[in-house]
Design a protein around this motif. Sequence first.
Motif, PDB file in Angstrom:
ATOM      1  N   LYS A  54       0.835  -1.214   0.000  1.00  0.00           N
ATOM      2  CA  LYS A  54       0.000   0.000   0.000  1.00  0.00           C
ATOM      3  C   LYS A  54       0.869   1.263   0.000  1.00  0.00           C
ATOM      4  O   LYS A  54       0.687   2.169  -0.817  1.00  0.00           O
ATOM      5  CB  LYS A  54      -0.944  -0.007   1.220  1.00  0.00           C
ATOM      6  CG  LYS A  54      -1.852  -1.239   1.272  1.00  0.00           C
ATOM      7  CD  LYS A  54      -2.716  -1.283   2.508  1.00  0.00           C
ATOM      8  CE  LYS A  54      -1.973  -1.454   3.822  1.00  0.00           C
ATOM      9  NZ  LYS A  54      -1.240  -2.735   3.942  1.00  0.00           N
ATOM     10  N   THR A  55       1.821   1.293   0.931  1.00  0.00           N
ATOM     11  CA  THR A  55       2.692   2.471   1.027  1.00  0.00           C
ATOM     12  C   THR A  55       3.556   2.593  -0.224  1.00  0.00           C
ATOM     13  O   THR A  55       3.726   3.694  -0.766  1.00  0.00           O
ATOM     14  CB  THR A  55       3.559   2.364   2.294  1.00  0.00           C
ATOM     15  OG1 THR A  55       2.694   2.370   3.433  1.00  0.00           O
ATOM     16  CG2 THR A  55       4.546   3.511   2.401  1.00  0.00           C
ATOM     17  N   SER A  56       4.069   1.478  -0.711  1.00  0.00           N
ATOM     18  CA  SER A  56       4.900   1.519  -1.928  1.00  0.00           C
ATOM     19  C   SER A  56       4.088   2.056  -3.106  1.00  0.00           C
ATOM     20  O   SER A  56       4.596   2.852  -3.908  1.00  0.00           O
ATOM     21  CB  SER A  56       5.435   0.127  -2.258  1.00  0.00           C
ATOM     22  OG  SER A  56       6.125  -0.421  -1.159  1.00  0.00           O
ATOM     23  N   PHE A  82       1.835  10.847   4.812  1.00  0.00           N
ATOM     24  CA  PHE A  82       2.744   9.730   5.053  1.00  0.00           C
ATOM     25  C   PHE A  82       2.268   8.843   6.211  1.00  0.00           C
ATOM     26  O   PHE A  82       1.670   9.323   7.177  1.00  0.00           O
ATOM     27  CB  PHE A  82       4.149  10.249   5.379  1.00  0.00           C
ATOM     28  CG  PHE A  82       4.929  10.724   4.177  1.00  0.00           C
ATOM     29  CD1 PHE A  82       4.563  11.874   3.489  1.00  0.00           C
ATOM     30  CD2 PHE A  82       6.047  10.028   3.736  1.00  0.00           C
ATOM     31  CE1 PHE A  82       5.284  12.315   2.381  1.00  0.00           C
ATOM     32  CE2 PHE A  82       6.773  10.459   2.638  1.00  0.00           C
ATOM     33  CZ  PHE A  82       6.393  11.605   1.963  1.00  0.00           C
ATOM     34  N   GLN A  83       2.604   7.564   6.107  1.00  0.00           N
ATOM     35  CA  GLN A  83       2.272   6.637   7.199  1.00  0.00           C
ATOM     36  C   GLN A  83       3.024   7.022   8.472  1.00  0.00           C
ATOM     37  O   GLN A  83       2.478   6.972   9.561  1.00  0.00           O
ATOM     38  CB  GLN A  83       2.620   5.198   6.784  1.00  0.00           C
ATOM     39  CG  GLN A  83       2.257   4.151   7.828  1.00  0.00           C
ATOM     40  CD  GLN A  83       2.293   2.731   7.272  1.00  0.00           C
ATOM     41  OE1 GLN A  83       2.753   2.497   6.156  1.00  0.00           O
ATOM     42  NE2 GLN A  83       1.806   1.789   8.051  1.00  0.00           N
ATOM     43  N   GLN A  84       4.290   7.411   8.324  1.00  0.00           N
ATOM     44  CA  GLN A  84       5.090   7.817   9.481  1.00  0.00           C
ATOM     45  C   GLN A  84       5.185   9.340   9.477  1.00  0.00           C
ATOM     46  O   GLN A  84       5.798   9.920   8.567  1.00  0.00           O
ATOM     47  CB  GLN A  84       6.518   7.240   9.386  1.00  0.00           C
ATOM     48  CG  GLN A  84       6.585   5.739   9.190  1.00  0.00           C
ATOM     49  CD  GLN A  84       6.093   4.952  10.395  1.00  0.00           C
ATOM     50  OE1 GLN A  84       5.964   5.506  11.492  1.00  0.00           O
ATOM     51  NE2 GLN A  84       5.805   3.684  10.197  1.00  0.00           N
ATOM     52  N   LEU A 117      -4.030   8.963   1.577  1.00  0.00           N
ATOM     53  CA  LEU A 117      -3.930   8.969   3.040  1.00  0.00           C
ATOM     54  C   LEU A 117      -3.469   7.595   3.503  1.00  0.00           C
ATOM     55  O   LEU A 117      -4.175   6.597   3.306  1.00  0.00           O
ATOM     56  CB  LEU A 117      -5.290   9.315   3.655  1.00  0.00           C
ATOM     57  CG  LEU A 117      -5.755  10.740   3.358  1.00  0.00           C
ATOM     58  CD1 LEU A 117      -7.180  10.765   2.831  1.00  0.00           C
ATOM     59  CD2 LEU A 117      -5.636  11.616   4.597  1.00  0.00           C
ATOM     60  N   ASP A 118      -2.277   7.545   4.087  1.00  0.00           N
ATOM     61  CA  ASP A 118      -1.675   6.267   4.487  1.00  0.00           C
ATOM     62  C   ASP A 118      -1.881   6.080   5.991  1.00  0.00           C
ATOM     63  O   ASP A 118      -1.222   6.727   6.795  1.00  0.00           O
ATOM     64  CB  ASP A 118      -0.175   6.285   4.135  1.00  0.00           C
ATOM     65  CG  ASP A 118       0.407   4.886   4.001  1.00  0.00           C
ATOM     66  OD1 ASP A 118      -0.275   3.916   4.392  1.00  0.00           O
ATOM     67  OD2 ASP A 118       1.544   4.775   3.510  1.00  0.00           O
ATOM     68  N   GLU A 119      -2.817   5.232   6.349  1.00  0.00           N
ATOM     69  CA  GLU A 119      -3.172   4.967   7.754  1.00  0.00           C
ATOM     70  C   GLU A 119      -3.524   6.257   8.508  1.00  0.00           C
ATOM     71  O   GLU A 119      -2.919   6.573   9.532  1.00  0.00           O
ATOM     72  CB  GLU A 119      -2.021   4.253   8.477  1.00  0.00           C
ATOM     73  CG  GLU A 119      -1.612   2.937   7.861  1.00  0.00           C
ATOM     74  CD  GLU A 119      -2.690   1.872   7.961  1.00  0.00           C
ATOM     75  OE1 GLU A 119      -3.665   2.076   8.708  1.00  0.00           O
ATOM     76  OE2 GLU A 119      -2.574   0.870   7.246  1.00  0.00           O
TER      77      GLU A 119
HETATM   78 MG    MG Z   1       2.121   0.950   4.755  1.00  0.00          MG
END
Ligand code: MG
Length: 251
Positions: free
Chosen positions: A43-45, A81-83, A158-160
């Motif tokens: 997903k993030t990639s 970003f997720q982070q 939107l990542d998480e």
């Molecule tokens: Mg991810």
Amino acid sequence: MNVLALHKLSVGHPGHPPVLSGLSMQMRAGEHVGLVGPNGAGKTSLFHTIAAVLPAQAGSAEVRGRAVRAGHFDTDIALVFQQAEDQLFCPTLFEDVAFGPRNMGLPEPEVQARVAQALAACGLTGLEDRPVHHLSGGEKRRACIAGALVMQPALMLLDEPSAALDLRNRRRLIALLAGMDQALLIASHDLELVLELCPRVVLIDEGRICADGPARAVLGDTALMAAHGQEVPHSLTPHDGTGHRHVRSFP
Ligand SMILES: [Mg+2]
Ligand SMILES: Nc1ncnc2c1ncn2[C@@H]1O[C@H](COP(=O)(O)OP(=O)(O)OP(=O)(O)O)[C@@H](O)[C@H]1O
């Protein structure tokens, strides 16, 4: 016109085999789509490839008809970003949220107005001068969302988005996103949030799209969900009058 079109897209990291191959899908302007799949599904990639952070390994991605080229950032797309630590880098919250609009060359009064609006929408008014590393985890996440909102993009990735949010802020986020006219692609393990916000869900696993359809049909399919390490969300799980009668996929 489609806001996003993927044509046989392969996603992966340099020097490694593809994480996802042959992805084809489209999103219409204003459409809200959930992207679900187990840890490591890609997903993030995929988000990094659509946002031009990571080069496509094959195939193509188009945003509003324009081909995505790695390193060429398109203001029609904003990635949360997720982070949070990967996104926030300016000394203060205000400067961080103002970075994108200033970089676009907007006049300073418009920058100030947009930042004030984005911070208010994310419940961060009053924290403008706070160093970003002094924000709490949930405040950082909302700062990232403000930094995307402020760009007024055609497509938000939107990542998480609900990770690290308390119940009130999760609810506030859902209300904020539900009211957005822009297209949203939301990667999340919070399947109840996905159900509330996204009429359509794409499930990825094993390097490909395993399902793409109405959210209740995809997320409510017990066998499909179990086959990909997922569980049917609580609100789609049948209940009887005497209490819970969940069919659990895992021991
Ligand atoms: Mg991810
Ligand atoms: N920089 C990198 N170099 C090599 N492989 C990577 C890199 N970043 C991620 N990967 C690998 O790519 C795969 C997909 O990771 P990715 O972060 O896209 O998954 P994800 O679906 O977002 O997972 P999660 O639900 O845990 O956030 C994983 O196998 C991961 O180990």
